[in-house]
Design a protein around this motif. Structure first.
Motif, PDB file in Angstrom:
ATOM      1  N   UNK A  30       0.671  -6.866   5.890  1.00  0.00           N
ATOM      2  CA  UNK A  30       0.626  -7.485   7.205  1.00  0.00           C
ATOM      3  C   UNK A  30      -0.765  -8.072   7.423  1.00  0.00           C
ATOM      4  N   UNK A  31      -0.809  -9.312   7.898  1.00  0.00           N
ATOM      5  CA  UNK A  31      -2.076  -9.974   8.197  1.00  0.00           C
ATOM      6  C   UNK A  31      -2.242 -10.029   9.712  1.00  0.00           C
ATOM      7  N   UNK A  32      -3.284  -9.371  10.211  1.00  0.00           N
ATOM      8  CA  UNK A  32      -3.549  -9.342  11.648  1.00  0.00           C
ATOM      9  C   UNK A  32      -4.142 -10.665  12.110  1.00  0.00           C
ATOM     10  N   UNK A  33      -4.173 -10.867  13.406  1.00  0.00           N
ATOM     11  CA  UNK A  33      -4.668 -12.126  13.972  1.00  0.00           C
ATOM     12  C   UNK A  33      -6.154 -12.341  13.676  1.00  0.00           C
ATOM     13  N   UNK A  34      -6.891 -11.264  13.403  1.00  0.00           N
ATOM     14  CA  UNK A  34      -8.317 -11.406  13.066  1.00  0.00           C
ATOM     15  C   UNK A  34      -8.552 -11.602  11.576  1.00  0.00           C
ATOM     16  N   UNK A  35      -7.463 -11.753  10.808  1.00  0.00           N
ATOM     17  CA  UNK A  35      -7.578 -12.020   9.378  1.00  0.00           C
ATOM     18  C   UNK A  35      -7.587 -10.797   8.497  1.00  0.00           C
ATOM     19  N   UNK A  36      -7.622  -9.608   9.075  1.00  0.00           N
ATOM     20  CA  UNK A  36      -7.609  -8.379   8.277  1.00  0.00           C
ATOM     21  C   UNK A  36      -6.239  -8.212   7.627  1.00  0.00           C
ATOM     22  N   UNK A  37      -6.255  -7.964   6.328  1.00  0.00           N
ATOM     23  CA  UNK A  37      -5.018  -7.747   5.569  1.00  0.00           C
ATOM     24  C   UNK A  37      -4.747  -6.239   5.497  1.00  0.00           C
ATOM     25  N   UNK A  38      -3.606  -5.832   6.028  1.00  0.00           N
ATOM     26  CA  UNK A  38      -3.236  -4.419   6.041  1.00  0.00           C
ATOM     27  C   UNK A  38      -2.199  -4.149   4.946  1.00  0.00           C
ATOM     28  N   UNK A  39      -2.537  -3.234   4.049  1.00  0.00           N
ATOM     29  CA  UNK A  39      -1.632  -2.825   2.977  1.00  0.00           C
ATOM     30  C   UNK A  39      -1.070  -1.454   3.341  1.00  0.00           C
ATOM     31  N   UNK A  40       0.257  -1.372   3.489  1.00  0.00           N
ATOM     32  CA  UNK A  40       0.913  -0.161   3.958  1.00  0.00           C
ATOM     33  C   UNK A  40       1.607   0.522   2.789  1.00  0.00           C
ATOM     34  N   UNK A  41       1.082   1.657   2.367  1.00  0.00           N
ATOM     35  CA  UNK A  41       1.683   2.457   1.307  1.00  0.00           C
ATOM     36  C   UNK A  41       2.584   3.474   1.990  1.00  0.00           C
ATOM     37  N   UNK A  42       3.892   3.234   1.897  1.00  0.00           N
ATOM     38  CA  UNK A  42       4.848   3.946   2.753  1.00  0.00           C
ATOM     39  C   UNK A  42       5.509   5.122   2.050  1.00  0.00           C
ATOM     40  N   UNK A  43       5.756   6.166   2.841  1.00  0.00           N
ATOM     41  CA  UNK A  43       6.446   7.343   2.334  1.00  0.00           C
ATOM     42  C   UNK A  43       7.198   7.997   3.484  1.00  0.00           C
ATOM     43  N   UNK A  44       8.322   8.621   3.210  1.00  0.00           N
ATOM     44  CA  UNK A  44       9.125   9.252   4.254  1.00  0.00           C
ATOM     45  C   UNK A  44       8.500  10.571   4.692  1.00  0.00           C
ATOM     46  N   UNK A  45       8.571  10.836   5.994  1.00  0.00           N
ATOM     47  CA  UNK A  45       8.125  12.113   6.557  1.00  0.00           C
ATOM     48  C   UNK A  45       9.301  13.085   6.510  1.00  0.00           C
ATOM     49  N   UNK A  46       9.101  14.209   5.831  1.00  0.00           N
ATOM     50  CA  UNK A  46      10.166  15.198   5.675  1.00  0.00           C
ATOM     51  C   UNK A  46       9.611  16.607   5.835  1.00  0.00           C
ATOM     52  N   UNK A  47      10.503  17.554   6.015  1.00  0.00           N
ATOM     53  CA  UNK A  47      10.135  18.958   6.144  1.00  0.00           C
ATOM     54  C   UNK A  47       9.537  19.474   4.844  1.00  0.00           C
ATOM     55  N   UNK A  48       8.549  20.348   4.973  1.00  0.00           N
ATOM     56  CA  UNK A  48       7.895  20.905   3.792  1.00  0.00           C
ATOM     57  C   UNK A  48       8.829  21.777   2.980  1.00  0.00           C
ATOM     58  N   UNK A  49       9.777  22.408   3.641  1.00  0.00           N
ATOM     59  CA  UNK A  49      10.739  23.233   2.914  1.00  0.00           C
ATOM     60  C   UNK A  49      10.176  24.594   2.556  1.00  0.00           C
ATOM     61  N   UNK A  50      10.666  25.127   1.446  1.00  0.00           N
ATOM     62  CA  UNK A  50      10.133  26.396   0.958  1.00  0.00           C
ATOM     63  C   UNK A  50      10.986  27.599   1.278  1.00  0.00           C
ATOM     64  N   UNK A  51      12.219  27.394   1.716  1.00  0.00           N
ATOM     65  CA  UNK A  51      13.160  28.488   1.962  1.00  0.00           C
ATOM     66  C   UNK A  51      12.573  29.556   2.870  1.00  0.00           C
ATOM     67  N   UNK A  52      12.027  29.107   4.008  1.00  0.00           N
ATOM     68  CA  UNK A  52      11.490  30.040   4.989  1.00  0.00           C
ATOM     69  C   UNK A  52      10.022  30.359   4.833  1.00  0.00           C
ATOM     70  N   UNK A  53       9.353  29.789   3.839  1.00  0.00           N
ATOM     71  CA  UNK A  53       7.926  30.066   3.608  1.00  0.00           C
ATOM     72  C   UNK A  53       7.025  29.274   4.554  1.00  0.00           C
ATOM     73  N   UNK A  54       7.551  28.220   5.163  1.00  0.00           N
ATOM     74  CA  UNK A  54       6.732  27.364   6.015  1.00  0.00           C
ATOM     75  C   UNK A  54       7.377  27.227   7.395  1.00  0.00           C
TER      76      UNK A  54
END
Length: 423
Positions: free
Chosen positions: A58-82
């Motif tokens: 994404x290129x902002x109006x001030x010219x800054x180029x934003x690079x978005x490294x995306x990942x899904x937010x999910x539960x940590x899991x652990x079968x009751x450990x967390x």
């Protein structure tokens, strides 16, 4: 294996349910694209030494180029450990190489960004890349909590810094454009202004200095504070210093409720008139696992009516007066005689109680937010016994401090002097 955890839908309703993560191969980019002008957002394939990787661009109006490294937010899991409020993104090994390849480029900004999805509700989590690249970054995790997501839904954009110094900004879908146009910063808002007041006060408060009880009550007396005779002087001294700061700095964004009550039946120290909710100051011994809260009816009424309540906790180490031959007790008795000319029997008796503090040393402070989403898991009830008249005291909630890692779902601010990670 997918496990149930805390979820929030678009109507701010709480669920314990399975994650509904977006597919990073397509739908996760589509979710970001819908929150930004289509003409300014695209998905790019970038070549690194270990292969090709897809990133949002994404290129902002001030010219800054934003690079978005995306990942899904999910539960940590652990079968009751967390705890079920603890969520994460997994940061791939190539993130660090990608960040380093652009680190010296002035018009580029790299984001490690999580995307939360549940029943159509989408939120974004920006993990401050600079604070994470020092890690090994081999499928490592970055953590976010249910209350972070809730705060973004309530406030639009919410920032905090965790106990490891990592900056975490949670962003509502309607505010992602504003966030990027602002350079990827948390943006000024009313809540940030409150944090600034507390941070400025902290810079004036005598942290990491031993404060003698007799010195504290003399200062309060000379300053005209009516509570200088109180035997539990540490908490009253904290209130006195904070009220004096608000008064001297002409702060209007925080009101001290000893002078003005907004609700007749609610007994809290602080009122935030712009945001319209209460807060309470607490001095708590660092060795104690819990800090006494307020009457149950008051706490529940405040949360139900104003949706949130802040506890501002200043932790201290303590030297008991019994360990130094009751020196504070004797000095206090002399001072009371000097000021009042006499001492009531109950005053002298109570001042020799075994828990009387001779000195305290404040070492850190926290602000914990309790709201209708999280308060039940932090609080427990405790019986206060009876008053001196024989009447039962109103039941109170106990503010469980527990382990620091378990408190991040409630933390708004963590401050330790001389620690540049405090925020």
């Amino acid at each position: 294996m997918n496990e149930k955890s805390e979820q929030i839908d678009a109507g701010l309703n709480y669920h314990v349910d399975y994650d509904e993560p977006l597919d990073w191969r397509g739908s996760i980019f589509a979710a970001v694209g819908k929150a930004l002008p289509q003409s300014q957002f695209e998905v790019r394939r970038c070549k690194l030494s270990d292969g090709m990787h897809r990133v949002g661009y994404y290129v902002a109006s001030n010219g800054i180029r934003h690079f978005l490294l995306l990942s899904a937010v999910t539960f940590l899991g652990g079968a009751g450990c967390h705890p079920i409020f603890k969520k994460r993104i997994q940061m791939k090994r190539w993130y660090k190489g990608f960040y380093n390849s652009l680190n010296e480029t002035p018009d580029a900004c790299v984001h490690f960004m999580g995307v939360y999805h549940y029943r159509g509700n989408i939120l974004f989590v920006d993990f401050d890349a600079q604070s994470y690249v020092g890690n090994k970054m081999h499928n490592s995790s970055a953590f976010v909590y249910t209350n972070d997501l809730y705060r973004a839904m309530k406030d639009g954009i919410a920032f905090r810094r965790d106990f490891n110094g990592h900056g975490i900004t949670t962003i509502a879908r309607t505010r992602l454009l504003e966030f990027l146009e602002n350079g990827g910063h948390s943006c000024d808002n009313d809540y940030n202004s409150l944090i600034e007041v507390f941070m400025n006060f902290n810079s004036t408060f005598p942290f990491r200095q031993w404060i003698a009880g007799i010195s504290a009550i003399k200062e309060m007396c000379e300053g005209g504070d009516r509570n200088w005779r109180q035997t539990e002087w540490a908490g009253w001294f904290l209130e006195y210093k904070f009220y004096s700061y608000l008064d001297s700095e002409h702060i209007t964004t925080i009101e001290f409720c000893r002078n003005k009550k907004h609700d007749e039946n609610l007994d809290f120290d602080l009122w935030f008139p712009i945001q319209k909710f209460y807060g309470d100051l607490k001095a708590s011994d660092v060795s104690e696992p819990a800090a006494p809260g307020n009457a149950q009816t008051s706490m529940l009424a405040a949360i139900n009516k104003y949706d949130r309540l802040w506890y501002v906790v200043f932790e201290h180490a303590t030297i008991k007066d019994s360990a130094v031959e009751d020196k504070f007790c004797d000095a206090r008795k002399t001072f009371l005689l000097c000021k009042d000319g006499a001492i009531k029997n109950r005053e002298h008796k109570s001042s020799r109680h075994r828990v009387l503090k001779n000195q305290v040393c404040f070492n850190r402070m926290f602000i914990f937010e309790l709201n209708r989403m999280n308060y039940q898991s932090l609080l427990t009830s405790f019986n206060q016994g009876r008053q001196s008249t024989g009447h039962s005291r109103k039941p109170k909630f106990n503010l469980q401090k527990k382990r620091l890692s378990e408190l991040e779902n409630y933390q708004i601010l963590h401050y330790e002097p001389d620690d540049d990670r405090s925020h």
